[in-house]
Structure formats: structure tokens, C-alpha cells
Design a protein around this motif. Structure first.
Motif, PDB file in Angstrom:
ATOM      1  N   ALA A 129       0.834  -1.204   0.000  1.00  0.00           N
ATOM      2  CA  ALA A 129       0.000   0.000   0.000  1.00  0.00           C
ATOM      3  C   ALA A 129       0.868   1.253   0.000  1.00  0.00           C
ATOM      4  O   ALA A 129       0.568   2.235  -0.693  1.00  0.00           O
ATOM      5  CB  ALA A 129      -0.921  -0.015   1.211  1.00  0.00           C
ATOM      6  N   TYR A 130       1.946   1.222   0.751  1.00  0.00           N
ATOM      7  CA  TYR A 130       2.860   2.366   0.801  1.00  0.00           C
ATOM      8  C   TYR A 130       3.497   2.616  -0.562  1.00  0.00           C
ATOM      9  O   TYR A 130       3.567   3.765  -1.027  1.00  0.00           O
ATOM     10  CB  TYR A 130       3.935   2.091   1.855  1.00  0.00           C
ATOM     11  CG  TYR A 130       5.063   3.100   1.900  1.00  0.00           C
ATOM     12  CD1 TYR A 130       4.842   4.395   2.345  1.00  0.00           C
ATOM     13  CD2 TYR A 130       6.353   2.745   1.515  1.00  0.00           C
ATOM     14  CE1 TYR A 130       5.876   5.324   2.395  1.00  0.00           C
ATOM     15  CE2 TYR A 130       7.389   3.656   1.557  1.00  0.00           C
ATOM     16  CZ  TYR A 130       7.144   4.944   2.000  1.00  0.00           C
ATOM     17  OH  TYR A 130       8.165   5.859   2.035  1.00  0.00           O
ATOM     18  N   GLN A 131       3.937   1.562  -1.212  1.00  0.00           N
ATOM     19  CA  GLN A 131       4.559   1.711  -2.536  1.00  0.00           C
ATOM     20  C   GLN A 131       3.543   2.217  -3.559  1.00  0.00           C
ATOM     21  O   GLN A 131       3.866   3.058  -4.408  1.00  0.00           O
ATOM     22  CB  GLN A 131       5.162   0.378  -2.989  1.00  0.00           C
ATOM     23  CG  GLN A 131       6.256  -0.171  -2.092  1.00  0.00           C
ATOM     24  CD  GLN A 131       7.505   0.691  -2.047  1.00  0.00           C
ATOM     25  OE1 GLN A 131       7.760   1.488  -2.953  1.00  0.00           O
ATOM     26  NE2 GLN A 131       8.293   0.547  -0.991  1.00  0.00           N
ATOM     27  N   ASP A 143       4.213   3.679  -7.128  1.00  0.00           N
ATOM     28  CA  ASP A 143       4.901   2.501  -7.657  1.00  0.00           C
ATOM     29  C   ASP A 143       3.997   1.286  -7.535  1.00  0.00           C
ATOM     30  O   ASP A 143       4.275   0.356  -6.778  1.00  0.00           O
ATOM     31  CB  ASP A 143       6.220   2.270  -6.903  1.00  0.00           C
ATOM     32  CG  ASP A 143       7.043   1.129  -7.484  1.00  0.00           C
ATOM     33  OD1 ASP A 143       6.718   0.680  -8.605  1.00  0.00           O
ATOM     34  OD2 ASP A 143       7.999   0.684  -6.824  1.00  0.00           O
ATOM     35  N   PRO A 144       2.884   1.254  -8.279  1.00  0.00           N
ATOM     36  CA  PRO A 144       1.946   0.130  -8.157  1.00  0.00           C
ATOM     37  C   PRO A 144       2.518  -1.186  -8.656  1.00  0.00           C
ATOM     38  O   PRO A 144       1.994  -2.255  -8.364  1.00  0.00           O
ATOM     39  CB  PRO A 144       0.752   0.575  -9.015  1.00  0.00           C
ATOM     40  CG  PRO A 144       1.349   1.523 -10.019  1.00  0.00           C
ATOM     41  CD  PRO A 144       2.440   2.238  -9.286  1.00  0.00           C
ATOM     42  N   GLY A 145       3.598  -1.138  -9.422  1.00  0.00           N
ATOM     43  CA  GLY A 145       4.208  -2.366  -9.922  1.00  0.00           C
ATOM     44  C   GLY A 145       5.294  -2.917  -9.039  1.00  0.00           C
ATOM     45  O   GLY A 145       5.990  -3.861  -9.418  1.00  0.00           O
ATOM     46  N   HIS A 146       5.440  -2.343  -7.831  1.00  0.00           N
ATOM     47  CA  HIS A 146       6.457  -2.819  -6.899  1.00  0.00           C
ATOM     48  C   HIS A 146       6.264  -4.299  -6.612  1.00  0.00           C
ATOM     49  O   HIS A 146       5.152  -4.751  -6.334  1.00  0.00           O
ATOM     50  CB  HIS A 146       6.367  -2.028  -5.587  1.00  0.00           C
ATOM     51  CG  HIS A 146       7.279  -2.523  -4.507  1.00  0.00           C
ATOM     52  ND1 HIS A 146       8.617  -2.251  -4.495  1.00  0.00           N
ATOM     53  CD2 HIS A 146       7.037  -3.289  -3.420  1.00  0.00           C
ATOM     54  CE1 HIS A 146       9.163  -2.814  -3.429  1.00  0.00           C
ATOM     55  NE2 HIS A 146       8.218  -3.456  -2.766  1.00  0.00           N
ATOM     56  N   LEU A 147       7.354  -5.063  -6.690  1.00  0.00           N
ATOM     57  CA  LEU A 147       7.277  -6.497  -6.403  1.00  0.00           C
ATOM     58  C   LEU A 147       7.498  -6.718  -4.910  1.00  0.00           C
ATOM     59  O   LEU A 147       8.584  -6.477  -4.384  1.00  0.00           O
ATOM     60  CB  LEU A 147       8.354  -7.249  -7.203  1.00  0.00           C
ATOM     61  CG  LEU A 147       8.145  -7.250  -8.725  1.00  0.00           C
ATOM     62  CD1 LEU A 147       9.373  -7.852  -9.417  1.00  0.00           C
ATOM     63  CD2 LEU A 147       6.899  -8.009  -9.123  1.00  0.00           C
ATOM     64  N   PRO A 148       6.486  -7.185  -4.191  1.00  0.00           N
ATOM     65  CA  PRO A 148       6.565  -7.270  -2.727  1.00  0.00           C
ATOM     66  C   PRO A 148       7.638  -8.226  -2.253  1.00  0.00           C
ATOM     67  O   PRO A 148       8.185  -8.052  -1.154  1.00  0.00           O
ATOM     68  CB  PRO A 148       5.174  -7.758  -2.322  1.00  0.00           C
ATOM     69  CG  PRO A 148       4.632  -8.427  -3.534  1.00  0.00           C
ATOM     70  CD  PRO A 148       5.189  -7.659  -4.687  1.00  0.00           C
TER      71      PRO A 148
END
Length: 305
Positions: A290-292, A297-302
Motif C-alpha cells: 500500500a505504501y509503494q 509505484d503500483p508495480g512494486h514487487l513485494p
């Protein structure tokens, strides 16, 4: 190959949805019996009898990668280093990889990738959860590794109500170890769970979140947790990012592959299994997604960091 063999070798059908990240439980076997382990909860697929051979798993992971667009994979167990040869081979299939290990089999050397080593506080608190002698064994393994091998080694403490008093002591103990940093996550309880591990109300957890934020400010290079992410874990906003039943959880975009009946992959409700209390979620990755997203950066790989 017979029809039956072919059907057995193909992965479970999880539909056509795209999953940029996934996690895989490569074995239900573990050499430890950690008191707070979510994998071995009653409602999760976790029988040590359920196994998949190396060739089949490599084939299925490749097929799932191609079908679902998986770029990032986290390898877990059980203890994944029990099947280290398989893990090292499977890592070649994905762009970004992480291994979560208890560290008692040594620290794997995987240049360009992340190894997360679980420790749950200073020695006395850790060993009360993970077993006698585990802290010192991991400490030796960390000391004996080659810190120049290109592997990003991070310690991760799963904070519970039981071990939270040891936060500051833990950081004082490990701050000079040859590691890239320390990450924190919080315990994810079962629904209706009442135990020494969980807070009954998120408001009771808030002071511990504040202590982690204070540690981040004191050791900004060592502590890998983002202050912005930790702020989202506070009781006044946490449900906005989880929902009562996980309806707001961005980690639902990750495909959890547990080892289920007959050695076939099963998708659990969330990465922490089937019986989880989303309203009291403590999974750092949930809030970091959620922070990313809020940072643009919605494509951040968790699972990549």
C-alpha cells in the motif's frame, strides 16, 4: 508418458490471472518447531507426507511462470534449505528471488538475490520460540559466510506480544553482524485467536509500532522497514489497507503455492494460509504494498524488497 502421468505432472489450474509475484513452499518438512509458525496451522496444507519430486516441481514452476507472468519468487518451507539443490535450480527460472530460511543449515550463497534469515529477538526470547541453541547456531552461520559473495542477507524478526520487549536488545546484539540489515514484520493471528503472540486490539500494538519507528530513526541504514509503511500499520488506518476480510489487501496479487494433498500445489487464502484474521494483520508486506502504491509505484514487487 501416459495420460495419467501427464495429468500428474501438470500444475494445478489457478485460472488465467496474472501474478507478478509468488511464493512456493518447497517442502513441508522442517528441522525446527517454532511456536508461532503460520505454515503448520491446522487449516493449512502442511503434511510432511505431501511431496513433489524435483523434476516435477521445476516443470510446474516454469509452467506457472509462463502462464501467470511470475517474475518474483520467494522460496519457503518448512525449511527450504532441506531441498537446497532444488531451490538453486528453481531460482534460475525467475528474475527476482528470495529465500526465507531459519539459518541452521548455513546461509546460502545466491549472488544477486535476497536471503532472509529468521530470528525472533535476543537469544533467550528467540530460543523460547525457535528452540534451544538456535540463536547461537545462526550467529555462527552468519559469521562464517562470505560477506562479499553478492548475496543480500537480511535478518527478520516476527514481532509478537511475547517477544516485543526484546526489540531494542535484539538490535544492539546484531547491529555489527555482517548483514545487509534487519527487517521487521508483525505476527498474523488466526481468527478469534487469544494467545501470548497476538494483541487483541490494534491499539495495543501501536506502541510497539512506534518503537520500531524509533529504531528506524536511530539506525536508518540497518533497519530496512520504511517509516511510511509502519505508519500505515497503526490502528487508525490499518483496516484501510487490509479490510475486515482481506478485501483491501494488495498481497492478494501474490500467488501462494503451498504443498497440498498428494504433492500438488494449492493456493491458500493468503500468503499466511487459510485461517487468518485480516482485521489484526501484522504482515509488513501487506502495508508496504500500500505504501509503494501511494508513492506511485503500483508495480512494486513485494517479494523483491
Amino acid at each position: 508418458m501416459t495420460v495419467i502421468e501427464q495429468e500428474t505432472d501438470e500444475p494445478t489450474d489457478f485460472g488465467d490471472r496474472q501474478f507478478p509475484a509468488a511464493l512456493v513452499n518447497v517442502t513441508n518438512v522442517c528441522n525446527l518447531d517454532c511456536a508461532h509458525c503460520f505454515v503448520f496451522r491446522e487449516d493449512n496444507p502442511n503434511s510432511p507426507r505431501d511431496k513433489m519430486d524435483d523434476d516435477t516441481m521445476l516443470h510446474q514452476l516454469e509452467a506457472l511462470r509462463d502462464k501467470h507472468g511470475i517474475r518474483s519468487m520467494l522460496f519457503m518451507g518448512g525449511e527450504p534449505m532441506i531441498r537446497s539443490k532444488l531451490v538453486f535450480e528453481a531460482m534460475k527460472l525467475f528474475d527476482h528471488c528470495s529465500i526465507v530460511t531459519n539459518g541452521t543449515y548455513g546461509i546460502p550463497s545466491v549472488s544477486g538475490h535476497v536471503v532472509t534469515v529468521s530470528l525472533d529477538g535476543p537469544e533467550q526470547l528467540n530460543d523460547s520460540i525457535r528452540g534451544d541453541g538456535v540463536f547461537q547456531k545462526v550467529k555462527r552461520a552468519i559469521a562464517e559466510r562470505d560477506p562479499t559473495d553478492g548475496t543480500t542477507v537480511i535478518l527478520q524478526m516476527a514481532i509478537t506480544r511475547q517477544n516485543a520487549p526484546g526489540l531494542e536488545e535484539f538490535i544492539d546484539e546484531v547491529k555489527d553482524w555482517p548483514i545487509a540489515g534487519v527487517a521487521f514484520t508483525f505476527y498474523v493471528p488466526r481468527k478469534n485467536e487469544v494467545s501470548d503472540f497476538t494483541w487483541q486490539d490494534l491499539k495495543d500494538r501501536d506502541p510497539v509500532v512506534e518503537r520500531v519507528i524509533a529504531l528506524k530513526r536511530k539506525h536508518p541504514g540497518l533497519i530496512k522497514s520504511n517509516i511510511g509503511t509502519l505508519e500505515l500499520m497503526k490502528s487508525d488506518v490499518a483496516l484501510d489497507h487490509t479490510g475486515e476480510e482481506g478485501e483491501n489487501c494488495l498481497m492478494r496479487n501474490v500467488l501462494p503455492l503451498y504443498m497440498g494433498d498428494g504433492g500438488n500445489f494449492e493456493r491458500t487464502f493468503c500468503c499466511y494460509g487459510n485461517d487468518v484474521d485480516c482485521a489484526r494483520c501484522g504482515a509488513y508486506m501487506v502495508f508496504n504494498q500500500a505504501y509503494q502504491r501511494d508513492k506511485g509505484d503500483p508495480g512494486h514487487l513485494p517479494i523483491a524488497g
